[in-house]
Design a protein around this motif. Sequence first.
Motif, PDB file in Angstrom:
ATOM      1  N   ILE A   1      24.763   1.933   5.294  1.00 47.90           N
ATOM      2  CA  ILE A   1      23.648   0.707   5.514  1.00 47.90           C
ATOM      3  C   ILE A   1      23.870  -0.433   4.647  1.00 47.90           C
ATOM      4  CG2 ILE A   1      22.010   2.427   6.257  1.00 47.90           C
ATOM      5  CD1 ILE A   1      20.816   2.180   3.467  1.00 47.90           C
ATOM      6  N   ASP A   2      23.280  -1.473   4.930  1.00 40.04           N
ATOM      7  CA  ASP A   2      23.350  -2.971   4.332  1.00 40.04           C
ATOM      8  C   ASP A   2      21.857  -3.653   4.607  1.00 40.04           C
ATOM      9  OD1 ASP A   2      23.960  -5.050   2.875  1.00 40.04           O
ATOM     10  OD2 ASP A   2      26.169  -5.251   3.829  1.00 40.04           O
ATOM     11  N   GLU A   3      21.729  -4.658   3.637  1.00 39.13           N
ATOM     12  CA  GLU A   3      20.275  -5.477   3.857  1.00 39.13           C
ATOM     13  C   GLU A   3      20.371  -6.105   4.982  1.00 39.13           C
ATOM     14  OE1 GLU A   3      19.709  -7.009   0.189  1.00 39.13           O
ATOM     15  OE2 GLU A   3      19.446  -5.165  -1.152  1.00 39.13           O
TER      16      GLU A   3
ATOM     17  N   ALA B   1      20.085  -1.918   7.873  1.00 36.32           N
ATOM     18  CA  ALA B   1      20.911  -1.647   9.294  1.00 36.32           C
ATOM     19  C   ALA B   1      22.167  -0.953   8.925  1.00 36.32           C
ATOM     20  CB  ALA B   1      20.636  -2.936  10.110  1.00 36.32           C
ATOM     21  N   GLY B   2      22.810  -0.393   9.938  1.00 39.58           N
ATOM     22  CA  GLY B   2      24.115   0.036   9.825  1.00 39.58           C
ATOM     23  C   GLY B   2      24.341   1.053  10.635  1.00 39.58           C
ATOM     24  N   LEU B   3      25.279   1.949  10.463  1.00 41.07           N
ATOM     25  CA  LEU B   3      26.005   3.221  11.240  1.00 41.07           C
ATOM     26  C   LEU B   3      25.703   4.705  10.705  1.00 41.07           C
ATOM     27  CD1 LEU B   3      29.366   3.523  10.953  1.00 41.07           C
ATOM     28  CD2 LEU B   3      28.822   1.256  10.031  1.00 41.07           C
ATOM     29  N   ILE B   4      25.768   5.596  11.568  1.00 43.10           N
ATOM     30  CA  ILE B   4      25.704   6.841  11.084  1.00 43.10           C
ATOM     31  C   ILE B   4      26.758   7.412  11.916  1.00 43.10           C
ATOM     32  CG2 ILE B   4      24.061   8.894  11.023  1.00 43.10           C
ATOM     33  CD1 ILE B   4      21.669   7.240  11.009  1.00 43.10           C
TER      34      ILE B   4
ATOM     35  N   THR C   1      24.852  12.155   4.061  1.00 43.68           N
ATOM     36  CA  THR C   1      25.209  11.232   2.836  1.00 43.68           C
ATOM     37  C   THR C   1      24.998   9.827   3.235  1.00 43.68           C
ATOM     38  OG1 THR C   1      26.469  12.982   1.775  1.00 43.68           O
ATOM     39  CG2 THR C   1      26.767  10.732   0.961  1.00 43.68           C
ATOM     40  N   VAL C   2      24.226   8.968   2.468  1.00 46.07           N
ATOM     41  CA  VAL C   2      24.113   7.803   2.589  1.00 46.07           C
ATOM     42  C   VAL C   2      24.767   6.871   1.659  1.00 46.07           C
ATOM     43  CG1 VAL C   2      22.038   5.826   2.676  1.00 46.07           C
ATOM     44  CG2 VAL C   2      21.492   8.269   3.217  1.00 46.07           C
ATOM     45  N   MET C   3      25.524   5.852   2.219  1.00 43.86           N
ATOM     46  CA  MET C   3      26.145   4.752   1.417  1.00 43.86           C
ATOM     47  C   MET C   3      25.754   3.471   1.593  1.00 43.86           C
ATOM     48  SD  MET C   3      29.722   6.925   1.793  1.00 43.86           S
ATOM     49  CE  MET C   3      29.208   7.587   3.343  1.00 43.86           C
ATOM     50  N   ILE C   4      25.897   2.653   0.580  1.00 49.70           N
ATOM     51  CA  ILE C   4      25.192   1.309   0.642  1.00 49.70           C
ATOM     52  C   ILE C   4      26.271   0.290  -0.080  1.00 49.70           C
ATOM     53  CG2 ILE C   4      23.711   1.518  -1.288  1.00 49.70           C
ATOM     54  CD1 ILE C   4      21.821  -0.502   0.167  1.00 49.70           C
ATOM     55  N   ASP C   5      26.163  -0.870   0.170  1.00 48.30           N
ATOM     56  CA  ASP C   5      27.025  -1.988  -0.304  1.00 48.30           C
ATOM     57  C   ASP C   5      27.060  -2.051  -2.015  1.00 48.30           C
ATOM     58  OD1 ASP C   5      29.033  -3.678  -1.125  1.00 48.30           O
ATOM     59  OD2 ASP C   5      28.003  -5.445   0.221  1.00 48.30           O
ATOM     60  N   GLN C   6      27.807  -1.911  -2.687  1.00 52.27           N
ATOM     61  CA  GLN C   6      27.496  -2.110  -4.166  1.00 52.27           C
ATOM     62  C   GLN C   6      26.803  -3.293  -4.607  1.00 52.27           C
ATOM     63  OE1 GLN C   6      30.973  -0.895  -6.560  1.00 52.27           O
ATOM     64  NE2 GLN C   6      30.719  -2.890  -7.754  1.00 52.27           N
TER      65      GLN C   6
ATOM     66  N   VAL D   1      34.935  -4.132  -0.379  1.00 52.19           N
ATOM     67  CA  VAL D   1      36.195  -4.490   0.013  1.00 52.19           C
ATOM     68  C   VAL D   1      37.092  -3.395   0.225  1.00 52.19           C
ATOM     69  CG1 VAL D   1      35.779  -6.849  -1.148  1.00 52.19           C
ATOM     70  CG2 VAL D   1      36.630  -4.669  -2.654  1.00 52.19           C
ATOM     71  N   LEU D   2      36.496  -2.176  -0.186  1.00 54.35           N
ATOM     72  CA  LEU D   2      37.356  -0.875  -0.256  1.00 54.35           C
ATOM     73  C   LEU D   2      37.016  -0.109   0.728  1.00 54.35           C
ATOM     74  CD1 LEU D   2      37.216  -0.105  -4.013  1.00 54.35           C
ATOM     75  CD2 LEU D   2      39.037  -1.250  -2.836  1.00 54.35           C
ATOM     76  N   SER D   3      35.677  -0.241   1.664  1.00 51.11           N
ATOM     77  CA  SER D   3      35.409   0.617   2.657  1.00 51.11           C
ATOM     78  C   SER D   3      35.411  -0.372   3.895  1.00 51.11           C
ATOM     79  CB  SER D   3      34.064   1.052   2.149  1.00 51.11           C
ATOM     80  OG  SER D   3      33.443   1.971   3.327  1.00 51.11           O
ATOM     81  N   SER D   4      35.882   0.006   4.914  1.00 49.17           N
ATOM     82  CA  SER D   4      35.803  -0.430   6.017  1.00 49.17           C
ATOM     83  C   SER D   4      34.585  -0.338   6.791  1.00 49.17           C
ATOM     84  CB  SER D   4      36.902   0.029   7.229  1.00 49.17           C
ATOM     85  OG  SER D   4      38.171  -0.506   6.694  1.00 49.17           O
ATOM     86  N   ASN D   5      34.108   0.989   6.788  1.00 47.91           N
ATOM     87  CA  ASN D   5      32.708   1.427   7.247  1.00 47.91           C
ATOM     88  C   ASN D   5      31.639   0.357   6.784  1.00 47.91           C
ATOM     89  OD1 ASN D   5      34.116   2.830   9.027  1.00 47.91           O
ATOM     90  ND2 ASN D   5      33.771   4.810   7.855  1.00 47.91           N
ATOM     91  N   ILE D   6      31.520   0.466   5.487  1.00 49.69           N
ATOM     92  CA  ILE D   6      30.641  -0.401   4.778  1.00 49.69           C
ATOM     93  C   ILE D   6      30.611  -1.976   5.188  1.00 49.69           C
ATOM     94  CG2 ILE D   6      29.912  -1.469   2.633  1.00 49.69           C
ATOM     95  CD1 ILE D   6      28.783   1.157   2.635  1.00 49.69           C
ATOM     96  N   GLN D   7      31.927  -2.385   5.483  1.00 50.27           N
ATOM     97  CA  GLN D   7      32.002  -3.735   6.268  1.00 50.27           C
ATOM     98  C   GLN D   7      31.401  -3.837   7.378  1.00 50.27           C
ATOM     99  OE1 GLN D   7      35.784  -5.529   5.976  1.00 50.27           O
ATOM    100  NE2 GLN D   7      36.401  -4.255   3.762  1.00 50.27           N
ATOM    101  N   PHE D   8      31.638  -2.830   8.173  1.00 55.78           N
ATOM    102  CA  PHE D   8      30.963  -2.801   9.641  1.00 55.78           C
ATOM    103  C   PHE D   8      29.524  -2.665   9.621  1.00 55.78           C
ATOM    104  CE2 PHE D   8      30.031  -1.172  13.803  1.00 55.78           C
ATOM    105  CZ  PHE D   8      30.234  -2.221  14.747  1.00 55.78           C
ATOM    106  N   SER D   9      29.016  -2.058   8.658  1.00 59.48           N
ATOM    107  CA  SER D   9      27.404  -2.079   8.301  1.00 59.48           C
ATOM    108  C   SER D   9      26.903  -3.311   8.086  1.00 59.48           C
ATOM    109  CB  SER D   9      27.005  -0.984   7.256  1.00 59.48           C
ATOM    110  OG  SER D   9      27.238  -1.477   6.076  1.00 59.48           O
TER     111      SER D   9
END
Length: 242
Positions: free
Chosen positions: A6-8, A32-35, A152-157, A197-205
Amino acid sequence: MLLAYIDEIGETGAFVSNKDARYKTSPAFGYAGLIIPGDQARKFGEVFTREKRVLFKADIAAAEHPGRWERKGSEIFRPDTFEKYPQQMRVFSYLVRSLRELGGSLFYYADEKPLGTPRQTDLDTDARETAAMRETLNRIARYADHNQSNVTVMIDQINEKTRAARLPAMYEHILGRAAGYAEMKRIVEPPMHIDSVLSSNIQFSDWIAACVTRAIDYQLIQDSRYNWLAEPRALPPERYLR
């Protein structure tokens, strides 16, 4: 196991109007983002990376660190995107279809802001962020429970100071709400922060969050510059895109 990235949506500050000198950034805030199923996350990341490298070949080749190059969603979804960069919309649509084919879903949650300056609205940006994160986690937990899976939930640093301040509130919410809402137990840990920059899925989120931000702009602002979001148009074919 499901993985949520997810991202803001927008930012936590006040909003007066899109013409105000200071408070014009976004009329809503959320996430918003993807699961996606955990065993498909790497595959989707590979699809995203491949398409990004084709779409932005020249930019990536000129970058100091090509493997860490990223294009922010705010640069993808601009007022003139459809006219000047239709290939970006075509790639985004393709990535959404690919995500769904891999069992993934799009996600968003946002709250409209009251109109006014910080003083007029008695603004507390920390409270706004905390409330949005809580509602986001609630909905992700329900989705995971519906699919009988943990998540598991991940968000941009973010910076360490902000992360340290937010983490206790997320722990408190997940553990406290689990007493009355069993689906909260589906969330394995509070959101983990990952460098985009290290995660394609975070970039798409980030791309998804930017798209939702523009759609909210169109819905809530009378003279929005993003009316193309609601206008049916045919994307021109591109030889190198699917």
